[in-house]
Scaffold this motif. Structure first.
Motif, mmCIF file in Angstrom:
data_model
loop_
_atom_site.group_PDB
_atom_site.id
_atom_site.type_symbol
_atom_site.label_atom_id
_atom_site.label_comp_id
_atom_site.label_asym_id
_atom_site.label_seq_id
_atom_site.Cartn_x
_atom_site.Cartn_y
_atom_site.Cartn_z
ATOM 1 N N GLY A 189 2.322 1.714 7.237
ATOM 2 C CA GLY A 189 2.313 1.577 5.790
ATOM 3 C C GLY A 189 2.782 2.854 5.119
ATOM 4 N N PRO A 190 2.378 3.094 3.866
ATOM 5 C CA PRO A 190 1.421 2.298 3.088
ATOM 6 C C PRO A 190 2.078 1.144 2.330
ATOM 7 C CG PRO A 190 2.010 4.250 1.849
ATOM 8 C CD PRO A 190 2.762 4.333 3.151
ATOM 9 N N TRP A 191 1.212 0.186 1.950
ATOM 10 C CA TRP A 191 1.610 -0.927 1.109
ATOM 11 C C TRP A 191 0.676 -0.987 -0.097
ATOM 12 C CZ3 TRP A 191 1.363 -1.568 6.489
ATOM 13 C CH2 TRP A 191 2.594 -1.849 7.120
ATOM 14 N N PRO A 192 1.197 -1.298 -1.285
ATOM 15 C CA PRO A 192 0.329 -1.395 -2.473
ATOM 16 C C PRO A 192 -0.458 -2.710 -2.492
ATOM 17 C CG PRO A 192 2.610 -1.866 -3.073
ATOM 18 C CD PRO A 192 2.623 -1.482 -1.619
ATOM 19 N N PHE A 193 -1.777 -2.579 -2.660
ATOM 20 C CA PHE A 193 -2.676 -3.724 -2.815
ATOM 21 C C PHE A 193 -3.359 -3.608 -4.177
ATOM 22 C CE2 PHE A 193 -1.844 -4.431 1.465
ATOM 23 C CZ PHE A 193 -2.663 -5.381 2.077
ATOM 24 N N ILE A 194 -3.664 -4.741 -4.797
ATOM 25 C CA ILE A 194 -4.443 -4.740 -6.037
ATOM 26 C C ILE A 194 -5.909 -4.457 -5.700
ATOM 27 C CG2 ILE A 194 -5.364 -6.238 -7.855
ATOM 28 C CD1 ILE A 194 -2.577 -5.340 -8.464
ATOM 29 N N LEU A 195 -6.538 -3.556 -6.460
ATOM 30 C CA LEU A 195 -7.956 -3.259 -6.298
ATOM 31 C C LEU A 195 -8.740 -4.310 -7.084
ATOM 32 C CD1 LEU A 195 -9.991 -1.224 -5.131
ATOM 33 C CD2 LEU A 195 -9.771 0.070 -7.254
ATOM 34 N N ASP A 196 -9.484 -5.152 -6.379
ATOM 35 C CA ASP A 196 -10.006 -6.383 -6.983
ATOM 36 C C ASP A 196 -11.520 -6.500 -6.786
ATOM 37 O OD1 ASP A 196 -10.418 -8.887 -7.993
ATOM 38 O OD2 ASP A 196 -8.935 -9.889 -6.728
ATOM 39 N N THR A 197 -12.292 -6.139 -7.823
ATOM 40 C CA THR A 197 -13.750 -6.267 -7.731
ATOM 41 C C THR A 197 -14.186 -7.725 -7.741
ATOM 42 O OG1 THR A 197 -14.005 -6.105 -10.137
ATOM 43 C CG2 THR A 197 -14.122 -4.051 -8.874
ATOM 44 N N LEU A 206 3.475 -9.963 5.371
ATOM 45 C CA LEU A 206 2.948 -8.739 5.966
ATOM 46 C C LEU A 206 2.039 -9.057 7.142
ATOM 47 C CD1 LEU A 206 2.735 -5.685 5.954
ATOM 48 C CD2 LEU A 206 0.944 -5.858 4.210
ATOM 49 N N ALA A 207 1.248 -10.112 7.029
ATOM 50 C CA ALA A 207 0.365 -10.500 8.133
ATOM 51 C C ALA A 207 1.155 -10.807 9.395
ATOM 52 C CB ALA A 207 -0.474 -11.709 7.728
ATOM 53 N N VAL A 208 2.332 -11.405 9.234
ATOM 54 C CA VAL A 208 3.181 -11.729 10.390
ATOM 55 C C VAL A 208 3.556 -10.458 11.146
ATOM 56 C CG1 VAL A 208 5.473 -12.592 11.034
ATOM 57 C CG2 VAL A 208 4.047 -13.895 9.443
ATOM 58 N N ALA A 209 3.748 -9.370 10.416
ATOM 59 C CA ALA A 209 4.103 -8.102 11.061
ATOM 60 C C ALA A 209 2.979 -7.579 11.949
ATOM 61 C CB ALA A 209 4.457 -7.061 9.999
ATOM 62 N N PHE A 210 1.769 -8.110 11.759
ATOM 63 C CA PHE A 210 0.627 -7.698 12.581
ATOM 64 C C PHE A 210 0.179 -8.816 13.521
ATOM 65 C CE2 PHE A 210 0.708 -4.749 9.084
ATOM 66 C CZ PHE A 210 0.487 -3.538 9.723
ATOM 67 N N GLY A 211 1.105 -9.694 13.825
ATOM 68 C CA GLY A 211 0.867 -10.698 14.855
ATOM 69 C C GLY A 211 0.314 -12.016 14.389
ATOM 70 N N ALA A 248 -9.162 -10.573 7.060
ATOM 71 C CA ALA A 248 -8.427 -10.737 5.811
ATOM 72 C C ALA A 248 -7.948 -12.172 5.636
ATOM 73 C CB ALA A 248 -7.238 -9.787 5.779
ATOM 74 N N VAL A 249 -8.035 -12.647 4.405
ATOM 75 C CA VAL A 249 -7.512 -13.965 4.058
ATOM 76 C C VAL A 249 -5.990 -13.879 4.002
ATOM 77 C CG1 VAL A 249 -7.426 -15.753 2.277
ATOM 78 C CG2 VAL A 249 -9.578 -14.537 2.743
ATOM 79 N N VAL A 250 -5.309 -14.804 4.661
ATOM 80 C CA VAL A 250 -3.848 -14.817 4.659
ATOM 81 C C VAL A 250 -3.362 -15.679 3.510
ATOM 82 C CG1 VAL A 250 -1.765 -15.402 5.947
ATOM 83 C CG2 VAL A 250 -3.750 -14.451 7.146
ATOM 84 N N VAL A 251 -2.571 -15.062 2.633
ATOM 85 C CA VAL A 251 -2.064 -15.726 1.437
ATOM 86 C C VAL A 251 -0.651 -16.213 1.703
ATOM 87 C CG1 VAL A 251 -1.368 -15.364 -0.948
ATOM 88 C CG2 VAL A 251 -3.483 -14.349 -0.107
ATOM 89 N N GLU A 252 -0.437 -17.515 1.570
ATOM 90 C CA GLU A 252 0.899 -18.053 1.783
ATOM 91 C C GLU A 252 1.832 -17.597 0.665
ATOM 92 O OE1 GLU A 252 1.004 -22.228 2.272
ATOM 93 O OE2 GLU A 252 -0.308 -22.242 4.032
#
Length: 289
Positions: free
Chosen positions: A39-47, A58-63, A102-106
């Motif tokens: 990385g890094p990759w930007p993620f939204i900080l979500d309370t 991105l998940a595909v890149a990690f198998g 982590a939840v995988v978002v299509e």
């Protein structure tokens, strides 16, 4: 001996560390995330998210490979079924977490993503963190909340409390949600506020909050509010019965989601050990009651 023990405890207490956050065009905060040393990759900080989510490309890149094993996932707008991926190591803002489910978002594989995921509250397990919205900073090992303004909801570790609204007699249930750009109220509350605003197009950010999805809704002016130690002069809220109101058990009562438009001057401190949440002004002051 007691003095020595106290000094030893102080020496073992972690020092606060602060990380600069990014700010999206809609006001939401983002954080740089490293995954398994890449990385890094930007993620939204979500309370408002109990679990971290990752975009499928991105998940595909990690198998990640679709297996058909689906899990219930509650989002702002709907309850969906989604797959998950086990990430061995996730680092963000000085925090390192292992074995994050982590939840995988299509999303389309050719989509140019501004953000690659949502950093949820599972990332902060066992931590006390402070989100300074005004200064766009995240503090790890922050000072414990001095005021009990809200609580981390037991099912999802999302911050829930009560808000006082001008000319509304009783406090209203509220979710503090840095993942929502807009403040949203349900129709039960809108009727009490006598809505007369225009119809507008607002971005509900889809089921994933990573891509845009616009809908028509009525704008409702909230003249003044107080949430914990934060007083707001007013905000234009969106009248929309999004599904999270049902999921929180609030469909039959006035309720709202406090978004980033109302949190612009706030600091949100969440103790993930005790569940206590404090919300105060960025200058350290608290508005009077």
């Amino acid at each position: 001996m007691f003095v020595v023990a106290a000094l030893l405890a102080l020496s073992l207490q972690a020092e606060p560390s602060s990380t600069a956050l990014g700010r999206a065009a809609d006001g939401r905060l983002s954080i740089e995330v490293m995954i398994e040393g890449r990385g890094p990759w930007p993620f939204i900080l979500d309370t408002g998210a109990s679990h971290t989510a990752i975009a499928q490309p991105l998940a595909v890149a990690f198998g990640f490979e679709p297996s058909g094993v689906l899990h219930d996932v509650q989002t702002l707008t709907e309850e969906i079924r989604a797959e998950r991926i086990r990430l061995a190591e996730v680092r963000a803002g000085g925090i390192t977490s292992t074995q994050i489910d982590a939840v995988v978002v299509e999303s389309p594989t050719d989509l140019e993503l501004n953000f690659f995921g949502l950093l949820g509250n599972d990332m902060f397990a066992g931590q006390t963190v402070a989100i300074d919205v005004a200064r766009a900073r995240l503090t790890l090992d922050a000072q414990a909340p001095a005021h009990d303004d809200a609580r981390l909801y037991h099912d999802g570790n999302v911050p829930v409390g009560e808000i006082n609204l001008y000319r509304i007699r009783r406090p209203v249930r509220v979710l503090i949600d840095t993942g929502s750009a807009s403040t949203i109220i349900n129709s039960r509350l809108a009727r009490r506020l006598r809505p007369d605003g225009p119809t507008l197009r607002f971005d509900v950010m889809g089921a994933t909050r990573l891509a845009r999805r616009e809908e028509d809704a009525q704008a409702v002016r909230i003249p003044r509010f107080r949430m914990g130690g934060v007083c707001g002069p007013g905000v234009v809220a969106v009248n929309a019965d999004v599904d999270v109101f049902r999921a929180m058990g609030w469909a039959g009562e006035p309720a709202m989601i406090l978004g980033m438009d109302a949190l612009a001057g706030a600091v949100i401190t969440m103790d993930h050990n005790t569940g206590v949440v404090e919300i105060s002004m960025a200058d350290g002051e608290r508005c009077g009651r």
